[in-house]
Design a protein around this motif. Sequence first.
Motif, PDB file in Angstrom:
ATOM      1  N   ARG A  23       0.560  -1.242  -0.046  1.00 50.53           N
ATOM      2  CA  ARG A  23      -0.363   0.142   0.468  1.00 50.53           C
ATOM      3  C   ARG A  23       0.442   1.266   0.326  1.00 50.53           C
ATOM      4  N   LYS A  24       1.669   1.109   0.661  1.00 48.35           N
ATOM      5  CA  LYS A  24       3.129   2.562   0.583  1.00 48.35           C
ATOM      6  C   LYS A  24       3.584   2.535  -0.716  1.00 48.35           C
ATOM      7  N   LEU A  25       3.850   1.544  -1.570  1.00 45.53           N
ATOM      8  CA  LEU A  25       4.593   2.001  -2.749  1.00 45.53           C
ATOM      9  C   LEU A  25       3.578   2.228  -3.801  1.00 45.53           C
ATOM     10  N   VAL A  26       1.953   1.675  -3.885  1.00 47.51           N
ATOM     11  CA  VAL A  26       1.281   2.172  -4.297  1.00 47.51           C
ATOM     12  C   VAL A  26       0.841   4.033  -3.791  1.00 47.51           C
ATOM     13  N   ILE A  27       0.526   4.283  -2.357  1.00 46.07           N
ATOM     14  CA  ILE A  27      -0.005   5.457  -2.316  1.00 46.07           C
ATOM     15  C   ILE A  27       1.285   6.347  -2.985  1.00 46.07           C
ATOM     16  N   ALA A  28       2.887   6.044  -3.055  1.00 45.79           N
ATOM     17  CA  ALA A  28       3.722   7.161  -3.516  1.00 45.79           C
ATOM     18  C   ALA A  28       4.026   7.041  -4.639  1.00 45.79           C
ATOM     19  N   ASP A  29       2.791   6.325  -5.536  1.00 45.21           N
ATOM     20  CA  ASP A  29       3.070   6.416  -6.413  1.00 45.21           C
ATOM     21  C   ASP A  29       3.649   6.214  -7.440  1.00 45.21           C
ATOM     22  N   GLU A 103      -1.652   1.497 -17.162  1.00 45.44           N
ATOM     23  CA  GLU A 103      -3.470   1.182 -16.141  1.00 45.44           C
ATOM     24  C   GLU A 103      -2.887   1.429 -14.546  1.00 45.44           C
ATOM     25  N   TRP A 104      -1.358   2.190 -14.885  1.00 48.27           N
ATOM     26  CA  TRP A 104      -1.502   2.703 -13.121  1.00 48.27           C
ATOM     27  C   TRP A 104      -2.792   2.766 -11.630  1.00 48.27           C
ATOM     28  N   ARG A 105      -3.226   4.144 -12.433  1.00 45.79           N
ATOM     29  CA  ARG A 105      -4.379   5.016 -11.999  1.00 45.79           C
ATOM     30  C   ARG A 105      -5.593   3.781 -11.776  1.00 45.79           C
ATOM     31  N   SER A 106      -5.732   2.647 -12.346  1.00 41.05           N
ATOM     32  CA  SER A 106      -7.005   1.607 -12.006  1.00 41.05           C
ATOM     33  C   SER A 106      -6.424   0.773 -11.705  1.00 41.05           C
ATOM     34  N   TYR A 107      -4.625   0.362 -11.376  1.00 39.95           N
ATOM     35  CA  TYR A 107      -4.785  -0.460 -10.471  1.00 39.95           C
ATOM     36  C   TYR A 107      -4.418   0.617  -9.260  1.00 39.95           C
ATOM     37  N   GLN A 108      -4.421   1.423  -8.937  1.00 36.82           N
ATOM     38  CA  GLN A 108      -4.283   2.405  -7.915  1.00 36.82           C
ATOM     39  C   GLN A 108      -5.504   2.025  -7.124  1.00 36.82           C
ATOM     40  N   ARG A 109      -6.232   2.576  -8.106  1.00 36.69           N
ATOM     41  CA  ARG A 109      -7.861   2.924  -7.000  1.00 36.69           C
ATOM     42  C   ARG A 109      -8.132   1.460  -6.571  1.00 36.69           C
ATOM     43  N   ASP A 110      -7.990  -0.318  -7.542  1.00 35.08           N
ATOM     44  CA  ASP A 110      -8.092  -1.567  -7.005  1.00 35.08           C
ATOM     45  C   ASP A 110      -7.299  -1.580  -6.100  1.00 35.08           C
ATOM     46  N   MET A 111      -5.967  -1.848  -5.539  1.00 32.78           N
ATOM     47  CA  MET A 111      -4.978  -2.226  -4.496  1.00 32.78           C
ATOM     48  C   MET A 111      -5.429  -1.781  -3.966  1.00 32.78           C
TER      49      MET A 111
END
Length: 141
Positions: A23-29, A103-111
């Motif tokens: 989650r930290k990696l995804v939040i940090a973009d 696809e990162w933005r969609s993945y980010q929301r889903d993750m």
Amino acid sequence: MASLDQQAVSYVARAQMMVDRARKLVIADRVDTIDLLANRRQCLGEHFKLYQVFKHTKIFNPIVEFGAGSSKIVARSMKMDCLELGETYRAYVDRWLRLKPQEWRSYQRDMLAIAEVLSTHLATELTSMKQLLTISQFYRR
């Protein structure tokens, strides 16, 4: 050997740590961590399989078979919830098996959504398992 309660705590703590790190990696973009995140999803899935075998064979199944009436109902319900969440997690992993940077933005929301579901489920499940184990110890006396 650790008690069932302690083993459950250990499984949940490790799973939560894995979820939190991703989650930290995804939040940090951190789009640059796509391959690492794929590996981490697989590791988490493997950990969940071990945890699932543990809780079903050591906690849920014995309580369903030998527990008090209300405990049996709770344990059966928890088994079903666990299996349902397992399917949800497998579908999530399948969706992002070949994640591409675009696809990162969609993945980010889903993750972030699945991470919240997993965290909530793990905490609730651990509390319920501890209660079931306490009740089962009470009835053994």
